[in-house]
Design an enzyme around this catalytic site. Structure first.
Site, PDB file in Angstrom:
ATOM      1  N   CYS A  82       0.837  -1.206   0.000  1.00  9.08           N
ATOM      2  CA  CYS A  82       0.000   0.000   0.000  1.00  9.08           C
ATOM      3  C   CYS A  82       0.869   1.252   0.000  1.00  9.08           C
ATOM      4  O   CYS A  82       2.003   1.225   0.470  1.00  9.08           O
ATOM      5  CB  CYS A  82      -0.897   0.048   1.242  1.00  9.08           C
ATOM      6  SG  CYS A  82      -2.057  -1.313   1.408  1.00  9.08           S
ATOM      7  N   ASP A  83       0.297   2.334  -0.504  1.00 10.52           N
ATOM      8  CA  ASP A  83       0.949   3.627  -0.405  1.00 10.52           C
ATOM      9  C   ASP A  83      -0.117   4.708  -0.429  1.00 10.52           C
ATOM     10  O   ASP A  83      -1.142   4.558  -1.093  1.00 10.52           O
ATOM     11  CB  ASP A  83       1.935   3.842  -1.557  1.00 10.52           C
ATOM     12  CG  ASP A  83       2.875   5.002  -1.262  1.00 10.52           C
ATOM     13  OD1 ASP A  83       3.875   4.776  -0.549  1.00 10.52           O
ATOM     14  OD2 ASP A  83       2.595   6.121  -1.712  1.00 10.52           O
ATOM     15  N   SER A  84       0.119   5.791   0.309  1.00 13.65           N
ATOM     16  CA  SER A  84      -0.867   6.867   0.410  1.00 13.65           C
ATOM     17  C   SER A  84      -0.251   8.222   0.092  1.00 13.65           C
ATOM     18  O   SER A  84       0.907   8.487   0.414  1.00 13.65           O
ATOM     19  CB  SER A  84      -1.469   6.914   1.821  1.00 13.65           C
ATOM     20  OG  SER A  84      -2.156   5.725   2.135  1.00 13.65           O
TER      21      SER A  84
END
Length: 201
Positions: free
Chosen positions: A69-71
């Protein structure tokens, strides 16, 4: 057959959210250099980063489900990841106050038991953030915390900055760092049911 879920992230918030949902992921940080990827479209960038992180970790696991994941926060047409200093935290928050942004979280799930080309699925989740109006003293206190330098934006809705966010539109998990509905959808696309990964209660 029991499957191992691997979280390719150092985020304690992501881990807590998955654990609260009945999962027990193994954590392995990818070590991927986030600055090595560039894209003009923020959604494409968070998706590419999630894929890169999951791919780096998947190489070390057989018969596992690897979640990367990455935000990123998009505010005023500009993209914000983690701040590099307390001064940068202050400058960003003075700009955010009373405004509205969009938090994007990219997800990639890789099933290492599948052949290449059929082993991965990915998606981007979005939530709208409406920022409150913390004063300079509150912002200075926040800028001095470890949290402020470890999260995208930087802000949280499950930590010290939660009181500085007035409301969100969208899934709260997206803002925390992993959308459970998206994870369920990605698992289904790989013919895995989320509840099959639940730990015994």
């Amino acid at each position: 057959m029991t499957r191992t879920l691997v979280l390719a992230s150092a985020s304690p918030a992501r881990l807590r959210l998955l654990q609260a949902a009945g999962l027990d992921p193994v954590v392995q940080v990818s070590g991927f250099d986030e600055d090595s990827l560039v894209a003009t479209d923020p959604a494409a960038l968070v998706e590419q980063l999630a894929v890169a992180k999951a791919t780096a970790v998947a190489a070390h696991h057989a018969n596992a489900l690897v979640l990367g994941c990455d935000s990123l926060l998009v505010f005023g047409g500009q993209t914000f990841g983690k701040a590099g200093s307390a001064d940068e935290v202050l400058a960003r928050w003075r700009r955010f106050r009373g405004g509205e942004g969009e938090l994007l979280t990219g997800h990639c799930l890789i099933d290492t038991s599948r052949p290449a080309g059929q082993d991965r699925v990915h998606a981007v989740a979005r939530s709208v953030i409406r920022f409150g109006t913390p004063d300079d003293a509150e912002l200075a206190a926040y800028a001095g915390t470890d949290e402020a330098l470890s999260v995208a934006g930087p802000f949280t809705i499950d930590g010290r900055a939660a009181a500085f966010v007035d409301s969100i539109d969208g899934n709260a998990g997206t803002v925390i760092g992993v959308s459970l509905p998206v994870v369920r959808e990605l698992l289904a696309r790989l013919d895995v049911r989320l509840n099959d990964l639940w730990v015994a209660s």
